[in-house]
Design a protein around this motif. Sequence first.
Motif, PDB file in Angstrom:
ATOM      1  N   UNK A  30       0.814  -1.223   0.000  1.00  0.00           N
ATOM      2  CA  UNK A  30       0.000   0.000   0.000  1.00  0.00           C
ATOM      3  C   UNK A  30       0.846   1.271   0.000  1.00  0.00           C
ATOM      4  N   UNK A  31       2.143   1.103   0.196  1.00  0.00           N
ATOM      5  CA  UNK A  31       3.060   2.242   0.276  1.00  0.00           C
ATOM      6  C   UNK A  31       2.649   3.204   1.402  1.00  0.00           C
ATOM      7  N   UNK A  32       2.343   2.596   2.560  1.00  0.00           N
ATOM      8  CA  UNK A  32       1.912   3.353   3.748  1.00  0.00           C
ATOM      9  C   UNK A  32       2.676   2.836   4.957  1.00  0.00           C
ATOM     10  N   UNK A  33       2.653   3.628   6.050  1.00  0.00           N
ATOM     11  CA  UNK A  33       3.336   3.195   7.269  1.00  0.00           C
ATOM     12  C   UNK A  33       2.385   2.414   8.190  1.00  0.00           C
ATOM     13  N   UNK A  34       2.961   1.818   9.238  1.00  0.00           N
ATOM     14  CA  UNK A  34       2.181   0.990  10.164  1.00  0.00           C
ATOM     15  C   UNK A  34       1.069   1.768  10.846  1.00  0.00           C
ATOM     16  N   UNK A  35       1.338   3.009  11.200  1.00  0.00           N
ATOM     17  CA  UNK A  35       0.325   3.823  11.874  1.00  0.00           C
ATOM     18  C   UNK A  35      -0.895   4.005  10.970  1.00  0.00           C
ATOM     19  N   UNK A  36      -0.657   4.240   9.686  1.00  0.00           N
ATOM     20  CA  UNK A  36      -1.750   4.395   8.728  1.00  0.00           C
ATOM     21  C   UNK A  36      -2.578   3.112   8.669  1.00  0.00           C
ATOM     22  N   UNK A  37      -1.892   1.976   8.620  1.00  0.00           N
ATOM     23  CA  UNK A  37      -2.565   0.671   8.525  1.00  0.00           C
ATOM     24  C   UNK A  37      -3.415   0.440   9.778  1.00  0.00           C
ATOM     25  N   UNK A  38      -2.870   0.741  10.936  1.00  0.00           N
ATOM     26  CA  UNK A  38      -3.619   0.575  12.187  1.00  0.00           C
ATOM     27  C   UNK A  38      -4.857   1.473  12.198  1.00  0.00           C
ATOM     28  N   UNK A  39      -4.728   2.673  11.630  1.00  0.00           N
ATOM     29  CA  UNK A  39      -5.885   3.578  11.543  1.00  0.00           C
ATOM     30  C   UNK A  39      -6.960   3.017  10.609  1.00  0.00           C
ATOM     31  N   UNK A  47     -11.519   5.400   1.308  1.00  0.00           N
ATOM     32  CA  UNK A  47     -11.522   5.871  -0.062  1.00  0.00           C
ATOM     33  C   UNK A  47     -11.606   4.654  -0.994  1.00  0.00           C
ATOM     34  N   UNK A  48     -12.326   4.768  -2.098  1.00  0.00           N
ATOM     35  CA  UNK A  48     -12.515   3.612  -2.983  1.00  0.00           C
ATOM     36  C   UNK A  48     -11.223   3.105  -3.603  1.00  0.00           C
ATOM     37  N   UNK A  49     -10.287   4.001  -3.929  1.00  0.00           N
ATOM     38  CA  UNK A  49      -9.006   3.536  -4.485  1.00  0.00           C
ATOM     39  C   UNK A  49      -8.259   2.677  -3.470  1.00  0.00           C
ATOM     40  N   UNK A  50      -8.276   3.124  -2.235  1.00  0.00           N
ATOM     41  CA  UNK A  50      -7.617   2.371  -1.174  1.00  0.00           C
ATOM     42  C   UNK A  50      -8.341   1.040  -0.943  1.00  0.00           C
ATOM     43  N   UNK A  51      -9.656   1.061  -0.964  1.00  0.00           N
ATOM     44  CA  UNK A  51     -10.427  -0.166  -0.769  1.00  0.00           C
ATOM     45  C   UNK A  51     -10.158  -1.167  -1.900  1.00  0.00           C
ATOM     46  N   UNK A  52      -9.994  -0.671  -3.094  1.00  0.00           N
ATOM     47  CA  UNK A  52      -9.657  -1.531  -4.230  1.00  0.00           C
ATOM     48  C   UNK A  52      -8.292  -2.188  -4.024  1.00  0.00           C
ATOM     49  N   UNK A  53      -7.326  -1.424  -3.521  1.00  0.00           N
ATOM     50  CA  UNK A  53      -5.990  -1.980  -3.273  1.00  0.00           C
ATOM     51  C   UNK A  53      -6.049  -3.052  -2.179  1.00  0.00           C
ATOM     52  N   UNK A  54      -6.814  -2.802  -1.127  1.00  0.00           N
ATOM     53  CA  UNK A  54      -6.992  -3.805  -0.072  1.00  0.00           C
ATOM     54  C   UNK A  54      -7.634  -5.067  -0.660  1.00  0.00           C
ATOM     55  N   UNK A  56      -7.410  -6.234  -3.650  1.00  0.00           N
ATOM     56  CA  UNK A  56      -6.401  -6.970  -4.416  1.00  0.00           C
ATOM     57  C   UNK A  56      -5.416  -7.680  -3.494  1.00  0.00           C
ATOM     58  N   UNK A  57      -4.941  -6.964  -2.492  1.00  0.00           N
ATOM     59  CA  UNK A  57      -3.967  -7.542  -1.567  1.00  0.00           C
ATOM     60  C   UNK A  57      -4.532  -8.758  -0.834  1.00  0.00           C
ATOM     61  N   UNK A  58      -5.760  -8.623  -0.352  1.00  0.00           N
ATOM     62  CA  UNK A  58      -6.350  -9.667   0.480  1.00  0.00           C
ATOM     63  C   UNK A  58      -7.214 -10.652  -0.309  1.00  0.00           C
ATOM     64  N   UNK A  59      -7.255 -10.449  -1.641  1.00  0.00           N
ATOM     65  CA  UNK A  59      -8.005 -11.343  -2.519  1.00  0.00           C
ATOM     66  C   UNK A  59      -9.444 -11.530  -2.039  1.00  0.00           C
ATOM     67  N   UNK A  60     -10.107 -10.401  -1.789  1.00  0.00           N
ATOM     68  CA  UNK A  60     -11.496 -10.401  -1.334  1.00  0.00           C
ATOM     69  C   UNK A  60     -12.167  -9.132  -1.836  1.00  0.00           C
ATOM     70  N   UNK A  61     -13.401  -9.238  -2.271  1.00  0.00           N
ATOM     71  CA  UNK A  61     -14.148  -8.086  -2.770  1.00  0.00           C
ATOM     72  C   UNK A  61     -14.770  -7.330  -1.600  1.00  0.00           C
ATOM     73  N   UNK A  62     -14.078  -6.292  -1.138  1.00  0.00           N
ATOM     74  CA  UNK A  62     -14.579  -5.501  -0.014  1.00  0.00           C
ATOM     75  C   UNK A  62     -15.699  -4.539  -0.415  1.00  0.00           C
ATOM     76  N   UNK A  63     -16.053  -4.517  -1.682  1.00  0.00           N
ATOM     77  CA  UNK A  63     -17.197  -3.726  -2.126  1.00  0.00           C
ATOM     78  C   UNK A  63     -18.492  -4.522  -1.954  1.00  0.00           C
TER      79      UNK A  63
END
Length: 141
Positions: A30-39, A47-54, A56-63
């Motif tokens: 995600x090109x983010x730090x641990x604090x961001x991830x914990x938040x 944000x939808x772009x961030x949700x899309x990246x999650x 892909x990473x977690x191989x689950x449709x969070x939408x």
Amino acid sequence: MLYKDIYIGQLIKERVDEKEIPMERICNFLNKDEKFIENVYTSKSLDTDLLLRWSKLLEYDFFRPYSSHLILYAPPAAVNKNQQKSEKVPYFRKNIYTQEIKEFIMKKIHSGEMTQNDVIREYSIPKSTLHRWLQKNSNNG
């Protein structure tokens, strides 16, 4: 899962734990730090772009939880017969009912919480669709 109140950060955290993905990999992807991830884990929405990246990473449709929420809780749109055919946003003629939605509806009927007519009226599910679900459910059960 209840689709009325969606806390997406909590769902993401559960999936991360389930897949046992290291924090370092998440931060790099995600090109983010641990604090961001914990938040993110405590966020109600993202944000939808961030949700899309999650997704892909977690191989689950969070939408999907949001789509399920719309199917279950959004009022049916008034159909305008004079609607122009040149809409920019695609219109999907059929609702896509996930297995979770079907199970949710079947549970409401089998528990006596709702009647078939209540379900048809409340969730705008076509009578023939509901009867098909009930038929399949009785054949499998």
